[in-house]
Structures are given as structure tokens and as C-alpha cells.
Design an enzyme around this catalytic site. Structure first.
Site, PDB file in Angstrom:
ATOM      1  N   LYS A  12       0.836  -1.209   0.000  1.00 55.08           N
ATOM      2  CA  LYS A  12       0.000   0.000   0.000  1.00 55.08           C
ATOM      3  C   LYS A  12       0.865   1.250   0.000  1.00 55.08           C
ATOM      4  O   LYS A  12       2.030   1.227   0.414  1.00 55.08           O
ATOM      5  CB  LYS A  12      -0.935   0.034   1.219  1.00 55.08           C
ATOM      6  CG  LYS A  12      -0.251   0.065   2.589  1.00 55.08           C
ATOM      7  CD  LYS A  12       0.101   1.430   3.141  1.00 55.08           C
ATOM      8  CE  LYS A  12       0.794   1.312   4.499  1.00 55.08           C
ATOM      9  NZ  LYS A  12       1.537   2.485   4.923  1.00 55.08           N
ATOM     10  N   VAL A  31      10.881  -4.380   2.947  1.00 54.27           N
ATOM     11  CA  VAL A  31      10.738  -4.631   4.392  1.00 54.27           C
ATOM     12  C   VAL A  31      10.971  -3.328   5.152  1.00 54.27           C
ATOM     13  O   VAL A  31      11.903  -2.576   4.848  1.00 54.27           O
ATOM     14  CB  VAL A  31      11.751  -5.706   4.847  1.00 54.27           C
ATOM     15  CG1 VAL A  31      11.650  -5.938   6.350  1.00 54.27           C
ATOM     16  CG2 VAL A  31      11.510  -7.004   4.092  1.00 54.27           C
ATOM     17  N   ALA A  32      10.125  -3.080   6.149  1.00 60.27           N
ATOM     18  CA  ALA A  32      10.213  -1.859   6.969  1.00 60.27           C
ATOM     19  C   ALA A  32      10.296  -0.620   6.081  1.00 60.27           C
ATOM     20  O   ALA A  32      11.048   0.304   6.345  1.00 60.27           O
ATOM     21  CB  ALA A  32      11.403  -1.919   7.940  1.00 60.27           C
ATOM     22  N   GLY A  33       9.506  -0.618   5.012  1.00 65.48           N
ATOM     23  CA  GLY A  33       9.565   0.461   4.028  1.00 65.48           C
ATOM     24  C   GLY A  33       8.357   1.370   4.050  1.00 65.48           C
ATOM     25  O   GLY A  33       8.204   2.215   3.175  1.00 65.48           O
ATOM     26  N   ASP A  57      -3.087  -1.848   9.830  1.00 60.00           N
ATOM     27  CA  ASP A  57      -3.122  -1.854   8.356  1.00 60.00           C
ATOM     28  C   ASP A  57      -3.679  -3.161   7.790  1.00 60.00           C
ATOM     29  O   ASP A  57      -3.938  -3.245   6.577  1.00 60.00           O
ATOM     30  CB  ASP A  57      -1.704  -1.683   7.780  1.00 60.00           C
ATOM     31  CG  ASP A  57      -1.153  -0.276   7.972  1.00 60.00           C
ATOM     32  OD1 ASP A  57      -1.931   0.626   8.356  1.00 60.00           O
ATOM     33  OD2 ASP A  57       0.059  -0.083   7.755  1.00 60.00           O
ATOM     34  N   ALA A 104       3.649  -1.544   4.374  1.00 57.90           N
ATOM     35  CA  ALA A 104       2.799  -2.512   5.080  1.00 57.90           C
ATOM     36  C   ALA A 104       3.055  -3.965   4.686  1.00 57.90           C
ATOM     37  O   ALA A 104       2.117  -4.763   4.633  1.00 57.90           O
ATOM     38  CB  ALA A 104       1.323  -2.155   4.920  1.00 57.90           C
ATOM     39  N   GLY A 105       4.307  -4.304   4.435  1.00 57.49           N
ATOM     40  CA  GLY A 105       4.632  -5.672   4.025  1.00 57.49           C
ATOM     41  C   GLY A 105       4.235  -6.723   5.059  1.00 57.49           C
ATOM     42  O   GLY A 105       3.650  -7.760   4.708  1.00 57.49           O
ATOM     43  N   GLY A 106       4.536  -6.469   6.303  1.00 58.10           N
ATOM     44  CA  GLY A 106       4.179  -7.435   7.355  1.00 58.10           C
ATOM     45  C   GLY A 106       2.669  -7.578   7.470  1.00 58.10           C
ATOM     46  O   GLY A 106       2.139  -8.688   7.566  1.00 58.10           O
TER      47      GLY A 106
HETATM   48  P1  ATP Z   1       3.928  -0.219   8.020  1.00 56.25           P
HETATM   49  O1  ATP Z   1       3.869   0.451   6.691  1.00 56.25           O
HETATM   50  O2  ATP Z   1       2.709  -1.070   8.296  1.00 56.25           O
HETATM   51  O3  ATP Z   1       4.317   0.666   9.144  1.00 56.25           O
HETATM   52  P2  ATP Z   1       6.428  -1.319   7.211  1.00 56.25           P
HETATM   53  O4  ATP Z   1       6.154  -1.603   5.777  1.00 56.25           O
HETATM   54  O5  ATP Z   1       7.198  -0.083   7.533  1.00 56.25           O
HETATM   55  O6  ATP Z   1       5.064  -1.330   7.974  1.00 56.25           O
HETATM   56  P3  ATP Z   1       7.090  -4.078   7.584  1.00 56.25           P
HETATM   57  O7  ATP Z   1       7.696  -4.448   6.282  1.00 56.25           O
HETATM   58  O8  ATP Z   1       5.698  -4.512   7.827  1.00 56.25           O
HETATM   59  O9  ATP Z   1       7.204  -2.505   7.833  1.00 56.25           O
HETATM   60  O10 ATP Z   1       8.070  -4.625   8.701  1.00 56.25           O
HETATM   61  C1  ATP Z   1       8.323  -4.019   9.944  1.00 56.25           C
HETATM   62  C2  ATP Z   1       9.036  -5.050  10.824  1.00 56.25           C
HETATM   63  O11 ATP Z   1       8.098  -6.077  11.157  1.00 56.25           O
HETATM   64  C3  ATP Z   1      10.198  -5.774  10.146  1.00 56.25           C
HETATM   65  O12 ATP Z   1      11.402  -5.102  10.320  1.00 56.25           O
HETATM   66  C4  ATP Z   1      10.193  -7.140  10.805  1.00 56.25           C
HETATM   67  O13 ATP Z   1      11.045  -7.152  11.931  1.00 56.25           O
HETATM   68  C5  ATP Z   1       8.758  -7.330  11.326  1.00 56.25           C
HETATM   69  N1  ATP Z   1       7.966  -8.374  10.630  1.00 56.25           N
HETATM   70  C6  ATP Z   1       7.219  -9.313  11.197  1.00 56.25           C
HETATM   71  N2  ATP Z   1       6.599 -10.082  10.282  1.00 56.25           N
HETATM   72  C7  ATP Z   1       6.959  -9.617   9.087  1.00 56.25           C
HETATM   73  C8  ATP Z   1       6.638 -10.005   7.753  1.00 56.25           C
HETATM   74  N3  ATP Z   1       5.834 -11.035   7.465  1.00 56.25           N
HETATM   75  N4  ATP Z   1       7.178  -9.271   6.753  1.00 56.25           N
HETATM   76  C9  ATP Z   1       7.973  -8.206   7.033  1.00 56.25           C
HETATM   77  N5  ATP Z   1       8.325  -7.838   8.270  1.00 56.25           N
HETATM   78  C10 ATP Z   1       7.823  -8.520   9.305  1.00 56.25           C
END
Ligand code: ATP
Length: 303
Positions: free
Chosen positions: A13, A102-104, A143, A107-109
């Protein structure tokens, strides 16, 4: 024949608007979040395993750094939550093929959790309603319900109370990716620090954004993009300001940090403009890698 394996594709997203209210006494913030699902996908495959083996996970693909392969993975939590709510033992192997950074701030997690909920429903023929899946999703993260629904939606409350938004047309995006993520809690903490002396109003949906989406006017959507976490993300990662500037200079219709960053999202007029901007960003040397995508797309779907 009983299904042994189910694969779900789930998108990333971008927040077209992210407005953050004052910090509440429980530490959370009320949000107004306008989400658009975009065509960068993770694939979540669930395969039934031997009784007693519990929930196991393997993470593959081009975005695996920092993703846990244990019970702290949101996909594992999602599978276990379904077992608890529907009262059965879950013996399943989860493979997450990741393309979402990841952590970008994309909302990958949450996407993987949403994909797992939808896959569990199909694999065990639970016939859960949309509302039941949304409620389970909200327990896992604010999310997650949107990653089930996809499309374009307004999230209020903690971002988890969803209303579909009317949107015409297809939007073209270029994403500047960082190799090192930003932790969402640290960006909210920086936001609180920067606003410590300020009176912060309750967040409200941008009328300009809603009207532009309804009209399918990409230029106006570009002007209406807004993220309250952009300042805090740039404060923690000053290089992001430079990335935003480069994209604007190369003619993006709009530019903003995605969610809590550090991904920077650029809205462009069409596919060709996206290709040009991707080349320009790469050549500028200020961006690690780029991805192109379109939105809105569907949420988590069984393949
Ligand atoms: P958001 O946009 O929802 O704030 P994000 O995109 O910044 O999230 P994610 O990619 O969801 O961040 O990952 C944040 C942290 O969650 C990662 O650094 C990791 O430690 C943890 N995590 C747990 N499960 C997952 C998963 N399935 N995929 C990615 N990260 C995960």
C-alpha cells in the site's frame, strides 16, 4: 478432495494521506489514512503439515532482510490467531515470497498477515465473513484490514476502521527504495518530539484529495498528497528530503514519504513518465533502487 495447499497474492500500500492526531494517553494516535493498494505483491503459500508440527515459516524472494522466521512473524501470528478463534490445532507450513520492501512504510508485514488470514479461511474452509476477517486483521495490526480489502479506502481510528473511497482511473507510481528500513515506532516518537510544544488538531479527511480521486484527476491527486510523518521521517533520515526534491525536479505530479518511510512514492502521469523518472532517480545516485507500480489493485486474493 481436501485442499492441501493455498497461495494468496497480496499487494503493498501507499498512503495518499496520512494525518496523525495528538498522542493519546495510551500512547496511540488517532489517524486519518487514505490507502491505495499498489501492484507490488507478496505471495503467501500455506501447506498443511503433519499433526503436531504446529506453524512453521520460510521467507523467500528478493526482500527478506530483517524478516523473522519465527513466531514473531506476523504471518505466523495470523495463522495461530485463526486457530484460537475457530478453536482447532493449526499444523501448517507458511512460505512467504516477498517482493514488498521490508520496513519500508508499505505494510509488508501487514500484507503477509492479511494473506495468511485469507489463505487459512480457504485452506480450512472456514467460510468466515469479510467482517470476521477484518476483525481478526485489526487484532494483528491497524493496516491488516485494508490489505484484505485493497482498492482505495479511508481508515480512521487507529487506521483500522475502513470505508471504501470512490476513485476513478489508474495511478502510476515510482517508488524510491532504501536498503535500510525505518522503524514505525521511532518515526511516531520523532513526530511526538517535533510537536511537543504544538497544539495538534484532530485529523480529518482531505476534501481536495477525495474530489480529485472521484474525478480521476492525477495532477490534482498529486497536489493533494499529504503525510504528517514525512517531516519526522526526513528528520531521522535527512537524505529523504533530497530524494523528494530530485523526483519533483524531474516532473513527478506529487511526491511523498510512504507511511512511516523510508520508501518515497512519486505519482507520475503515465507509464512512460514512470520509466523516465525511474531512470532519472537511478542516475541521480541518491536512490538505492526503484520499483514501478500501478494502483488501485485488489487486496489479498487466492490464486
Ligand atoms: P507499516 O507500513 O505497516 O508501518 P512497514 O512496511 O514499515 O510497515 P514491515 O515491512 O511490515 O514494515 O516490517 C516491519 C518489521 O516487522 C520488520 O522489520 C520485521 O522485523 C517485522 N515483521 C514481522 N513479520 C513480518 C513479515 N511477514 N514481513 C515483514 N516484516 C515482518
Amino acid at each position: 478432495m481436501a485442499l492441501n495447499s493455498v497461495t494468496v497474492r497480496v499487494p503493498a500500500k501507499v498512503n495518499l494521506q496520512l494525518s496523525v492526531g495528538p498522542r493519546e494517553s495510551d500512547g496511540y494516535h488517532n489517524l486519518v489514512s487514505v490507502f491505495q493498494a499498489v501492484s507490488i505483491y507478496d505471495e503467501v503459500t500455506l501447506t498443511k503439515s503433519h499433526p503436531g508440527s504446529g506453524v512453521t515459516i520460510a521467507v523467500t524472494g528478493d526482500q527478506t532482510h530483517g524478516v523473522p522466521e519465527d513466531d514473531s512473524n506476523l504471518a505466523v501470528k495470523a495463522a495461530k490467531l485463526v486457530g484460537t478463534k475457530f478453536d482447532f490445532d493449526v499444523d501448517v507450513h507458511i512460505e512467504v515470497k516477498k517482493s514488498i520492501p521490508v520496513a519500508g512504510g508499505m505494510a509488508g508485514g501487514s500484507a503477509d498477515a492479511a494473506g495468511t488470514l485469507v489463505a487459512m479461511d480457504a485452506l480450512y474452509k472456514l467460510e468466515a465473513t469479510r467482517e470476521e476477517l477484518f476483525a481478526l486483521g485489526a487484532e494483528l495490526g491497524s493496516d491488516v484490514p485494508f490489505m484484505i480489502s485493497g482498492g482505495t479506502a479511508v481508515g480512521t481510528g487507529r487506521g483500522d476502521q475502513l470505508t471504501a473511497a470512490l476513485s476513478r482511473g489508474t495511478y502510476h507510481w515510482v517508488f524510491a527504495l532504501s536498503t535500510v528500513g525505518l522503524s514505525t515506532p521511532s518515526v511516531y516518537a520523532e513526530c511526538d518530539r517535533m510537536r511537543a510544544e504544538l497544539e495538534v488538531a484532530a485529523p480529518k479527511v482531505s476534501d481536495a484529495l477525495m474530489q480529485s480521486l472521484l474525478a480521476g484527476d492525477a495532477q490534482a491527486v498529486g497536489r493533494a498528497l499529504h503525510n504528517d510523518l514525512q517531516g519526522p521521517a526526513c528528520s531521522l533520515r535527512p537524505a529523504l528530503s533530497l530524494v523528494l526534491e530530485v523526483g519533483r525536479d524531474y516532473g513527478a505530479l506529487g511526491a511523498l514519504v510512504s507511511g512511516s518511510g523510508p520508501t518515497v512514492a512519486f505519482l507520475v502521469a503515465d507509464e512512460e513518465a514512470g520509466l523516465d523518472l525511474a531512470v532519472a532517480l537511478t542516475a541521480s545516485g541518491v536512490v538505492g533502487s526503484v520499483a514501478r507500480a500501478t494502483g488501485p489493485v485488489h487486496g489479498a486474493r487466492v490464486l
